[in-house]
Write a protein that holds these residues in place. Sequence first.
Motif, PDB file in Angstrom:
ATOM      1  N   VAL A 187       0.815  -1.223   0.000  1.00  0.00           N
ATOM      2  CA  VAL A 187       0.000   0.000   0.000  1.00  0.00           C
ATOM      3  C   VAL A 187       0.841   1.263   0.000  1.00  0.00           C
ATOM      4  CG1 VAL A 187      -1.951  -1.139   1.107  1.00  0.00           C
ATOM      5  CG2 VAL A 187      -0.191  -0.055   2.529  1.00  0.00           C
ATOM      6  N   GLY A 188       2.158   1.124   0.171  1.00  0.00           N
ATOM      7  CA  GLY A 188       3.006   2.300   0.128  1.00  0.00           C
ATOM      8  C   GLY A 188       4.397   2.023   0.663  1.00  0.00           C
ATOM      9  N   THR A 189       5.293   3.000   0.465  1.00  0.00           N
ATOM     10  CA  THR A 189       6.664   2.902   0.981  1.00  0.00           C
ATOM     11  C   THR A 189       7.043   4.243   1.600  1.00  0.00           C
ATOM     12  OG1 THR A 189       7.676   3.638  -1.113  1.00  0.00           O
ATOM     13  CG2 THR A 189       7.310   1.266  -0.821  1.00  0.00           C
ATOM     14  N   ALA A 190       7.949   4.201   2.557  1.00  0.00           N
ATOM     15  CA  ALA A 190       8.411   5.433   3.198  1.00  0.00           C
ATOM     16  C   ALA A 190       9.868   5.260   3.592  1.00  0.00           C
ATOM     17  CB  ALA A 190       7.559   5.747   4.430  1.00  0.00           C
ATOM     18  N   GLY A 191      10.602   6.369   3.599  1.00  0.00           N
ATOM     19  CA  GLY A 191      12.016   6.333   3.935  1.00  0.00           C
ATOM     20  C   GLY A 191      12.318   6.691   5.372  1.00  0.00           C
ATOM     21  N   LEU A 192      11.305   7.216   6.081  1.00  0.00           N
ATOM     22  CA  LEU A 192      11.470   7.594   7.480  1.00  0.00           C
ATOM     23  C   LEU A 192      10.295   7.063   8.289  1.00  0.00           C
ATOM     24  CD1 LEU A 192      12.562  11.325   7.027  1.00  0.00           C
ATOM     25  CD2 LEU A 192      14.048   9.413   7.641  1.00  0.00           C
ATOM     26  N   LEU A 203       6.546  -3.715   7.347  1.00  0.00           N
ATOM     27  CA  LEU A 203       7.887  -4.296   7.249  1.00  0.00           C
ATOM     28  C   LEU A 203       8.868  -3.139   7.391  1.00  0.00           C
ATOM     29  CD1 LEU A 203       9.237  -7.047   6.697  1.00  0.00           C
ATOM     30  CD2 LEU A 203       9.235  -6.485   4.278  1.00  0.00           C
ATOM     31  N   MET A 204       9.635  -3.110   8.478  1.00  0.00           N
ATOM     32  CA  MET A 204      10.405  -1.919   8.812  1.00  0.00           C
ATOM     33  C   MET A 204      11.860  -2.229   9.161  1.00  0.00           C
ATOM     34  SD  MET A 204       9.344   1.120  11.488  1.00  0.00           S
ATOM     35  CE  MET A 204       8.971  -0.016  12.836  1.00  0.00           C
ATOM     36  N   ASP A 205      12.751  -1.392   8.656  1.00  0.00           N
ATOM     37  CA  ASP A 205      14.177  -1.488   8.959  1.00  0.00           C
ATOM     38  C   ASP A 205      14.434  -0.894  10.345  1.00  0.00           C
ATOM     39  OD1 ASP A 205      16.888  -1.938   8.656  1.00  0.00           O
ATOM     40  OD2 ASP A 205      17.235  -0.168   7.415  1.00  0.00           O
ATOM     41  N   ILE A 206      15.589  -1.168  10.909  1.00  0.00           N
ATOM     42  CA  ILE A 206      15.946  -0.611  12.213  1.00  0.00           C
ATOM     43  C   ILE A 206      16.765   0.658  12.082  1.00  0.00           C
ATOM     44  CG2 ILE A 206      17.384  -0.987  14.273  1.00  0.00           C
ATOM     45  CD1 ILE A 206      16.451  -3.844  14.320  1.00  0.00           C
ATOM     46  N   ASN A 207      17.839   0.612  11.288  1.00  0.00           N
ATOM     47  CA  ASN A 207      18.747   1.756  11.191  1.00  0.00           C
ATOM     48  C   ASN A 207      18.190   2.822  10.253  1.00  0.00           C
ATOM     49  OD1 ASN A 207      20.579   0.640  12.936  1.00  0.00           O
ATOM     50  ND2 ASN A 207      21.861  -0.245  11.352  1.00  0.00           N
ATOM     51  N   MET A 208      17.542   3.830  10.838  1.00  0.00           N
ATOM     52  CA  MET A 208      17.003   4.940  10.058  1.00  0.00           C
ATOM     53  C   MET A 208      17.277   6.244  10.798  1.00  0.00           C
ATOM     54  SD  MET A 208      13.347   3.559   8.612  1.00  0.00           S
ATOM     55  CE  MET A 208      12.692   3.167  10.239  1.00  0.00           C
ATOM     56  N   PRO A 209      17.461   7.343  10.076  1.00  0.00           N
ATOM     57  CA  PRO A 209      17.699   8.633  10.735  1.00  0.00           C
ATOM     58  C   PRO A 209      16.453   9.136  11.456  1.00  0.00           C
ATOM     59  CG  PRO A 209      17.457   8.922   8.362  1.00  0.00           C
ATOM     60  CD  PRO A 209      17.493   7.445   8.606  1.00  0.00           C
ATOM     61  N   GLN A 210      16.659  10.102  12.342  1.00  0.00           N
ATOM     62  CA  GLN A 210      15.594  10.748  13.128  1.00  0.00           C
ATOM     63  C   GLN A 210      14.995   9.795  14.166  1.00  0.00           C
ATOM     64  OE1 GLN A 210      12.785  12.813  10.574  1.00  0.00           O
ATOM     65  NE2 GLN A 210      14.430  13.641   9.293  1.00  0.00           N
ATOM     66  N   VAL A 211      14.148   8.870  13.736  1.00  0.00           N
ATOM     67  CA  VAL A 211      13.579   7.880  14.655  1.00  0.00           C
ATOM     68  C   VAL A 211      13.922   6.495  14.122  1.00  0.00           C
ATOM     69  CG1 VAL A 211      11.481   6.956  15.708  1.00  0.00           C
ATOM     70  CG2 VAL A 211      11.664   9.422  15.229  1.00  0.00           C
ATOM     71  N   ASN A 212      14.655   5.706  14.906  1.00  0.00           N
ATOM     72  CA  ASN A 212      15.017   4.377  14.414  1.00  0.00           C
ATOM     73  C   ASN A 212      13.825   3.428  14.489  1.00  0.00           C
ATOM     74  OD1 ASN A 212      15.003   2.819  16.952  1.00  0.00           O
ATOM     75  ND2 ASN A 212      16.795   4.030  17.506  1.00  0.00           N
ATOM     76  N   GLY A 213      13.967   2.288  13.831  1.00  0.00           N
ATOM     77  CA  GLY A 213      12.853   1.366  13.722  1.00  0.00           C
ATOM     78  C   GLY A 213      12.371   0.821  15.050  1.00  0.00           C
ATOM     79  N   ILE A 214      13.292   0.570  15.980  1.00  0.00           N
ATOM     80  CA  ILE A 214      12.897   0.028  17.280  1.00  0.00           C
ATOM     81  C   ILE A 214      12.068   1.041  18.058  1.00  0.00           C
ATOM     82  CG2 ILE A 214      13.760  -0.730  19.530  1.00  0.00           C
ATOM     83  CD1 ILE A 214      16.067  -2.078  18.071  1.00  0.00           C
ATOM     84  N   ASP A 215      12.518   2.301  18.093  1.00  0.00           N
ATOM     85  CA  ASP A 215      11.745   3.339  18.786  1.00  0.00           C
ATOM     86  C   ASP A 215      10.403   3.572  18.096  1.00  0.00           C
ATOM     87  OD1 ASP A 215      13.730   3.690  20.654  1.00  0.00           O
ATOM     88  OD2 ASP A 215      14.667   5.364  19.606  1.00  0.00           O
ATOM     89  N   ALA A 216      10.380   3.376  16.789  1.00  0.00           N
ATOM     90  CA  ALA A 216       9.145   3.621  16.031  1.00  0.00           C
ATOM     91  C   ALA A 216       8.061   2.594  16.348  1.00  0.00           C
ATOM     92  CB  ALA A 216       9.446   3.610  14.536  1.00  0.00           C
ATOM     93  N   ILE A 217       8.457   1.413  16.820  1.00  0.00           N
ATOM     94  CA  ILE A 217       7.463   0.374  17.107  1.00  0.00           C
ATOM     95  C   ILE A 217       6.388   0.905  18.051  1.00  0.00           C
ATOM     96  CG2 ILE A 217       7.073  -1.883  18.176  1.00  0.00           C
ATOM     97  CD1 ILE A 217       9.925  -2.639  17.309  1.00  0.00           C
ATOM     98  N   GLU A 218       6.804   1.617  19.101  1.00  0.00           N
ATOM     99  CA  GLU A 218       5.846   2.114  20.081  1.00  0.00           C
ATOM    100  C   GLU A 218       4.936   3.176  19.476  1.00  0.00           C
ATOM    101  OE1 GLU A 218       8.134   3.322  23.445  1.00  0.00           O
ATOM    102  OE2 GLU A 218       8.379   1.266  24.178  1.00  0.00           O
ATOM    103  N   LEU A 219       5.470   3.985  18.562  1.00  0.00           N
ATOM    104  CA  LEU A 219       4.634   4.989  17.902  1.00  0.00           C
ATOM    105  C   LEU A 219       3.502   4.326  17.123  1.00  0.00           C
ATOM    106  CD1 LEU A 219       7.370   7.405  16.448  1.00  0.00           C
ATOM    107  CD2 LEU A 219       6.001   7.720  18.517  1.00  0.00           C
TER     108      LEU A 219
END
Length: 210
Positions: free
Chosen positions: A35-40, A57-73
């Motif tokens: 349904v879509g793709t995003a870089g952040l 499906l999400m990577d871990i190493n990303m700028p600003q907010v990493n994938g692990i921290d993003a899980i809670e969001l």
Amino acid sequence: MTEKTPIKVLLIDNHPLVLDGLRALLETYGHIDVVGTAGLARAGLELALRTRPDVILMDINMPQVNGIDAIELFKEQLPGTRILMLSMHDSREYISTSVLRGAWGYILKDVSTEEIVAAIEAVARGETYFSSGVSDVLMQRQPDENAMPLTIREQEVLRLLAAGQSNRDIAQALGISSATVETHRKNLKKKLGIATTAGLTRYVIEHGLA
């Protein structure tokens, strides 16, 4: 999930080539709807709120907010969407933290497309999934026998469940029947007061039993 109800998948990775490649590969499967793709992560969250994917499906190493921290969001705003981590890192710390934050699975970037699809299917069904390399990391450490009041066999079943093994796989590994494995699964959930397999996985990692 059936072909009549395709699995809606959102891809988040800060490498455009990875995103384009994954999308092209997954779109060859009729029951996968990218349904879509995003870089952040935050851009991915905005997109997810609009598209309501079944699996992210999400990577871990990303700028600003990493994938692990993003899980809670994602969990806060899209509790029905399941997170599947796709990473090049097979460290216990990354795997454990991802699961504790709420990820339903963790697969390595060097796995085959077929395994990525299998992981998406499993997570969409409400099951946990760990690729073989990740399962190996989870199984390396010996259990703390004093960590919980379970029998040795229950601990064996629990560790294999946490590694994403099916009832049939566990039955073959331990030389018992699938029905016996299912009985152990139900007893573990009742004894520990945990309703889901994902919850059992988190329990294993929290108590150092993986």
